[in-house]
Design a protein around this motif. Structure first.
Motif, short mmCIF file in Angstrom:
data_model
loop_
_atom_site.label_atom_id
_atom_site.label_comp_id
_atom_site.label_asym_id
_atom_site.label_seq_id
_atom_site.Cartn_x
_atom_site.Cartn_y
_atom_site.Cartn_z
N TYR A 185 -7.10 4.46 -2.98
CA TYR A 185 -6.51 5.78 -2.72
C TYR A 185 -5.16 5.89 -2.47
O TYR A 185 -4.48 6.88 -3.08
CB TYR A 185 -7.20 5.81 -1.35
CG TYR A 185 -8.89 6.06 -1.33
CD1 TYR A 185 -9.50 6.75 -2.21
CD2 TYR A 185 -9.21 5.41 -0.09
CE1 TYR A 185 -10.99 6.68 -2.12
CE2 TYR A 185 -10.76 5.27 -0.17
CZ TYR A 185 -11.52 6.15 -1.05
OH TYR A 185 -12.92 5.90 -0.84
N GLY A 186 -4.34 5.03 -2.42
CA GLY A 186 -2.92 5.09 -2.22
C GLY A 186 -2.15 5.32 -3.58
O GLY A 186 -1.57 6.21 -3.87
N ALA A 229 2.08 8.54 0.85
CA ALA A 229 0.88 8.43 0.19
C ALA A 229 0.14 7.29 0.31
O ALA A 229 -0.78 6.99 0.34
CB ALA A 229 1.20 8.58 -1.24
N LEU A 230 0.92 6.08 0.21
CA LEU A 230 0.41 4.67 0.43
C LEU A 230 -0.33 4.59 1.83
O LEU A 230 -1.26 4.04 2.05
CB LEU A 230 1.53 3.58 0.18
CG LEU A 230 1.81 3.53 -1.29
CD1 LEU A 230 3.12 2.50 -1.53
CD2 LEU A 230 0.84 3.26 -2.25
N CYS A 233 -5.88 0.88 -0.61
CA CYS A 233 -4.72 0.52 -2.13
C CYS A 233 -5.06 1.42 -3.16
O CYS A 233 -4.10 2.07 -3.86
CB CYS A 233 -4.57 -0.85 -2.34
SG CYS A 233 -3.89 -2.03 -1.21
N GLY A 273 -3.39 6.61 2.05
CA GLY A 273 -4.68 5.80 1.32
C GLY A 273 -5.01 4.91 2.22
O GLY A 273 -6.21 4.41 2.14
N LEU A 274 -4.22 3.98 2.69
CA LEU A 274 -4.77 2.80 3.60
C LEU A 274 -5.39 3.37 4.89
O LEU A 274 -6.39 2.73 5.07
CB LEU A 274 -3.59 1.88 4.05
CG LEU A 274 -2.69 1.36 3.10
CD1 LEU A 274 -1.49 0.40 3.83
CD2 LEU A 274 -3.79 -0.05 2.67
N THR A 317 -1.07 -3.78 -5.83
CA THR A 317 -0.68 -2.36 -5.07
C THR A 317 0.64 -2.55 -4.46
O THR A 317 1.91 -1.77 -4.63
CB THR A 317 -1.49 -1.87 -3.90
OG1 THR A 317 -2.72 -1.61 -4.89
CG2 THR A 317 -1.02 -0.73 -3.55
N THR A 345 4.28 -1.10 -5.86
CA THR A 345 4.90 -0.12 -5.18
C THR A 345 6.37 -0.67 -5.07
O THR A 345 7.38 0.13 -4.92
CB THR A 345 4.54 -0.42 -3.54
OG1 THR A 345 3.08 0.16 -3.37
CG2 THR A 345 5.35 0.25 -2.46
N ALA A 405 -5.76 11.74 1.16
CA ALA A 405 -4.69 10.59 1.78
C ALA A 405 -3.37 11.01 1.40
O ALA A 405 -2.26 11.01 2.17
CB ALA A 405 -4.87 9.49 0.70
N GLY A 459 -0.63 11.56 4.49
CA GLY A 459 0.97 10.96 4.46
C GLY A 459 2.15 11.82 4.35
O GLY A 459 3.22 11.67 4.64
#
Length: 291
Positions: A17-18, A241-242, A15, A245-246, A149, A153, A229, A233
């Motif tokens: 990273y995202g 992006a999210l 999260c 990151g995950l 997160t 979002t 990340a 994505g």
């Protein structure tokens, strides 16, 4: 059970990273440039949160501290675009890359001068607390990171889909010249995007500081992983992006647990595989331009 514990920890790290990768995507969509000072902004956000929240500094409540850190770093992002980045408007994108790399070095230098180089942790009301689901132990800080997160979002989705400013940002990212002729103030929109990127970086930094110790060089490593990340994505996709990151956050602890020799390079190996199989990323939104 060990696998579930690794999964929870990986999702929480993912999260963060995202959120950092979201900043890469926001800047790229606005200007088709990559902000390599992203990790430095996260690090500044973490230290601002420590300054506002820790008892040895301002000793403010957690929510007030994270809000002030987000607002201050958002203002920093706005002023950075207004007085520094706009000076190279129209120059090759390579100039933006070099400038943001230099800004990252400056951020780490001044952070070391102001806060020192010793690792510092954020004092939070949920430090050391855990939730038990059967035999599964979920640290409260991980749950807070995941829930924050998800909430952020949803807010960003509503902002871009339902507000006039969000729609104007999307129009500017699609075609700046067409947006300009339609009356959209493109330069001002770019500055607001940098401000929004700073807000998200501050939130990510405070969440990271709540989970582990912070020192000036930590932003460099996290920024590189967040860039991986974003590439995984798709640099033009916010959901990508999210997801990227995950994926990075989950792959990293599993590789460290089962393939320790590949633990440090696992995110970059994943990026390499994705680039080979799908060069634009998993949610590629990059289309060919006709000249």
């Amino acid at each position: 059970m060990d696998i579930l514990q690794l999964l929870v920890s990986g999702i929480a790290n993912g999260c963060i990273y995202g959120l950092l990768a979201l900043g890469f995507v926001l800047i790229y969509k606005a200007s088709e440039a990559v902000n390599f000072a992203r990790g430095g902004m996260m690090m500044l956000g973490a230290f601002l949160g420590i300054t506002f929240i820790n008892a040895s500094y301002a000793d403010l409540p957690f929510l007030i501290g994270i809000t002030l850190a987000a607002l201050l770093l958002g203002l920093f992002g706005y002023l950075l675009d207004r007085f520094v980045l706009r000076a190279i408007f129209g120059q090759p994108q390579f100039a933006m890359v070099i400038l943001t790399i230099a800004l990252g070095f400056l951020m780490r230098f001044f952070a070391g001068v102001i806060w020192g180089h010793d690792p510092t942790s954020l004092q939070t009301p949920f430090v050391g607390k855990v939730w038990m689901l059967g035999e599964l132990m979920i640290p409260v800080v991980d749950a807070v990171i995941i829930l924050t997160t998800v909430a952020l979002t949803c807010i960003l989705y509503f902002f871009f889909a339902r507000t006039r400013l969000g729609v104007a940002m999307q129009a500017s990212s699609q075609n700046q010249m067409a947006a300009y002729y339609m009356g959209i103030p493109v330069k001002r929109i770019n500055a607001i995007v940098w401000a929004l990127s700073g807000v998200v970086a501050a939130i990510a930094g405070v969440l990271f500081a709540a989970k582990g110790a912070v020192e000036p060089s930590v932003g460099l490593l996290f920024g590189i992983k967040a860039f991986a990340a974003a590439v995984i994505g798709g640099l033009g996709s916010l959901p990508g992006a999210l997801l990227g990151g995950l994926l990075v956050g989950i792959v990293e602890p599993f590789a460290g647990r089962f393939l320790p020799e590949f633990g440090q390079i696992a995110p970059y190996l994943l990026m390499l595989v994705v680039l080979v199989l799908r060069p634009g990323g998993l949610f590629a939104q990059i289309s060919q331009k006709k000249v």
